[in-house]
Design a protein around this motif. Structure first.
Motif, short mmCIF file in Angstrom:
data_model
loop_
_atom_site.label_atom_id
_atom_site.label_comp_id
_atom_site.label_asym_id
_atom_site.label_seq_id
_atom_site.Cartn_x
_atom_site.Cartn_y
_atom_site.Cartn_z
N PHE A 75 0.85 -1.19 0.00
CA PHE A 75 0.00 0.00 0.00
C PHE A 75 0.89 1.24 0.00
O PHE A 75 2.12 1.15 0.14
CB PHE A 75 -0.95 0.01 1.21
N HIS A 76 0.26 2.39 -0.18
CA HIS A 76 1.01 3.66 -0.20
C HIS A 76 0.26 4.69 0.63
O HIS A 76 -0.98 4.77 0.57
CB HIS A 76 1.16 4.17 -1.64
N ILE A 77 0.99 5.47 1.41
CA ILE A 77 0.40 6.53 2.23
C ILE A 77 0.74 7.88 1.62
O ILE A 77 1.91 8.18 1.35
CB ILE A 77 0.90 6.45 3.68
N GLY A 78 -0.29 8.68 1.37
CA GLY A 78 -0.10 10.01 0.80
C GLY A 78 -0.64 11.07 1.75
O GLY A 78 -1.52 10.81 2.58
N VAL A 79 -0.13 12.27 1.62
CA VAL A 79 -0.55 13.40 2.45
C VAL A 79 -0.87 14.59 1.54
O VAL A 79 -0.11 14.88 0.62
CB VAL A 79 0.55 13.81 3.45
N VAL A 109 -4.70 12.67 5.33
CA VAL A 109 -3.86 11.51 5.05
C VAL A 109 -4.67 10.51 4.24
O VAL A 109 -5.85 10.27 4.53
CB VAL A 109 -3.36 10.85 6.36
N TYR A 110 -4.03 9.92 3.23
CA TYR A 110 -4.71 8.96 2.35
C TYR A 110 -3.97 7.64 2.33
O TYR A 110 -2.73 7.61 2.30
CB TYR A 110 -4.82 9.52 0.93
N PHE A 111 -4.74 6.57 2.32
CA PHE A 111 -4.20 5.21 2.29
C PHE A 111 -4.65 4.57 0.98
O PHE A 111 -5.84 4.32 0.79
CB PHE A 111 -4.73 4.43 3.50
N PHE A 112 -3.70 4.33 0.08
CA PHE A 112 -4.00 3.73 -1.21
C PHE A 112 -3.61 2.25 -1.20
O PHE A 112 -2.47 1.91 -0.85
CB PHE A 112 -3.22 4.42 -2.33
N ASP A 113 -4.54 1.38 -1.57
CA ASP A 113 -4.20 -0.02 -1.74
C ASP A 113 -4.95 -0.57 -2.95
O ASP A 113 -5.53 0.20 -3.73
CB ASP A 113 -4.47 -0.84 -0.47
N ILE A 150 3.48 16.92 13.58
CA ILE A 150 4.75 16.35 14.01
C ILE A 150 4.63 14.83 14.15
O ILE A 150 5.52 14.08 13.72
CB ILE A 150 5.20 16.98 15.34
N ARG A 151 3.54 14.36 14.72
CA ARG A 151 3.31 12.92 14.86
C ARG A 151 3.23 12.25 13.49
O ARG A 151 3.78 11.16 13.28
CB ARG A 151 2.02 12.66 15.63
N LEU A 152 2.56 12.93 12.55
CA LEU A 152 2.42 12.38 11.20
C LEU A 152 3.78 12.25 10.52
O LEU A 152 4.12 11.18 9.98
CB LEU A 152 1.50 13.27 10.37
N LEU A 153 4.57 13.31 10.56
CA LEU A 153 5.88 13.28 9.91
C LEU A 153 6.82 12.29 10.60
O LEU A 153 7.59 11.59 9.92
CB LEU A 153 6.49 14.69 9.92
#
Length: 228
Positions: free
Chosen positions: A11-15, A24-28, A48-51
């Motif tokens: 999968f891929h995580i995009g912001v 935040v997006y979760f692509f699968d 900060i938590r996200l990064l």
């Protein structure tokens, strides 16, 4: 680009940033799941938590396949049905996001060459691809199955429904669309023989002979299905 260039992606995580709003997006292989937005000026710690999560997490947490083992020098190994194969080359990689996301590797075990097909199969289908291949048996012109399995990650079947358990389906604004969403299972199939891909034919005669063999193999399989 990510899925078509990285054959170990699950999968891929995009912001996305729109002024001060962040999502935040979760692509699968079943599509995409988006988060609720947050404001980076009002919730800077969230950013900060996200990064930190994206940069410091284990590679498997940001989408890479933990079941593929790497050795110094670039060698890669994958285990299917308790046997470890060395990945020699990537023969094919799908350029789509949603769907089967097929990747084919040339692999080797004990000096013999195999093809390993890595795919995300819709679990609602009546027959799985391994079941179809097993029905074909040793028919000439049909690839022979050696081993197959659903990939295990963290002790469970690797499926696209896992991340979607966080969605409140009853109150989801697109619940009709959500109800129709397919579930895809991460599956690997080992088959033989290994052959050159069709675009690499050396003569027109060779190309035509391959097409004839493919048609004859399909006809043979259809006869087997009719007999069953």
């Amino acid at each position: 680009m990510v899925f078509s260039s990285q054959d170990e992606r699950r999968f891929h995580i995009g912001v996305s940033f729109c002024r001060t709003e962040v999502r935040v997006y979760f692509f699968d292989r079943a599509g995409v799941v988006g988060s609720v937005k947050f404001d980076l000026e009002k919730e800077p710690k969230m950013l900060i938590r996200l990064l930190a999560g994206l940069t410091l997490s284990d590679l498997s947490a940001i989408g890479f396949d933990p079941t593929i083992r790497h050795e110094p020098g670039g060698k890669r190994f994958v285990t299917v049905a308790s046997k470890e194969y060395e990945i020699i080359d990537t023969l094919f990689i799908s350029d789509t996001i949603r769907g089967r996301g097929t990747v084919c590797w040339q692999a080797c075990l004990d000096g013999a060459d195999y093809v390993i097909k890595n795919t995300w199969a819709d679990v609602s289908r009546d027959l799985t691809e391994p079941e179809i291949m097993k029905m074909a048996g040793d028919l000439e012109g049909i690839a022979h199955i050696v081993a197959e399995e659903i990939v295990q990650v963290n002790g469970r079947d690797d499926k696209t429904d896992y991340i979607r358990q966080v969605i409140d389906a009853a109150n989801y604004r697109h619940k009709n669309r959500y109800a129709k969403l397919e579930i895809r299972a991460h599956r690997r199939i080992v088959s033989t023989p290994l052959a050159q891909r069709l675009p690499y034919f050396s003569t027109k005669k060779e190309l035509i002979s391959v097409l004839i063999d493919a048609i004859e193999g399909e006809l043979s399989y259809c006869r087997v299905r009719i007999a069953i």
